[in-house]
Design a protein around this motif. Structure first.
Motif: not given
Length: 179
Positions: A30-36, A91-97, A128-133, A135-143
């Motif tokens: 699941c690429p990041p843009k699709l996830f979003v 854009a953070v250090d050349g990465r799209k987040i 959410i950001e690309s996993d380099g392949k 898919g996506s790497k995801v971090y979620m904080y929820y309360f």
């Protein structure tokens, strides 16, 4: 995909059973843009999320506010949320987040409904950001504080199964999403 919960002893007494959820995971196909896109599409969410009873967005005093009623299992009353959210691509250090922030608000256009418990304390942060392949790497904080008397078995289910299952459901929804 892993979900870790942390009690909130500094904000609430430990016996309250309230948790904040911190989820770190990867969605392989699941690429990041699709996830979003899937995450932000309220109309589509009503199709794939079985817990959605009612979900829509309305402009209140120039701000886009979301109303969301969640189906709770019998014998509990449904919960509803009134919140604002924002999505930014950075854009953070050349990465799209992609960052999504959401928080409850109180506006007169959404009064409380009889028989439904209003969630008055809700906050979510998602990165959410690309996993380099592919898919996506995801971090979620929820309360949230669901209010009322929620038994520990339901809180434990949310911590152990509900939050990770939501991300897996989103991944599946992404496979069926057409822009």
């Amino acid at each position: 995909l892993s979900c870790v919960t942390f009690p909130l002893p500094t904000l609430f007494p430990q016996q309250s059973g309230l948790y904040e959820y911190k989820v770190f995971g990867g969605l392989a196909d699941c690429p990041p843009k699709l996830f979003v896109d899937v995450y932000m599409d309220l109309k589509f969410r009503k199709q794939w999320d079985p817990y959605v009873k009612e979900l829509y967005e309305k402009t209140c005093d120039g701000e886009r506010v979301i109303y969301w009623e969640v189906n709770y299992p019998f014998p509990f009353s449904n919960r509803d949320y009134v919140y604002v959210r924002e999505c930014r691509e950075m854009a953070v250090d050349g990465r799209k987040i992609w960052v999504v922030l959401a928080e409850n608000v109180s506006v007169p256009q959404f009064p409380e409904k009889p028989g439904i418990t209003r969630v008055k304390s809700y906050k979510q942060s998602l990165a959410i950001e690309s996993d380099g392949k592919t898919g996506s790497k995801v971090y979620m904080y929820y309360f949230d504080n669901p209010g009322g008397n929620i038994p520990s078995w339901l809180i434990n289910w949310a911590a152990q199964s509900g939050v990770p299952a939501f991300l897996k459901d989103m991944q599946e929804a992404g496979r069926n999403y057409s822009r």
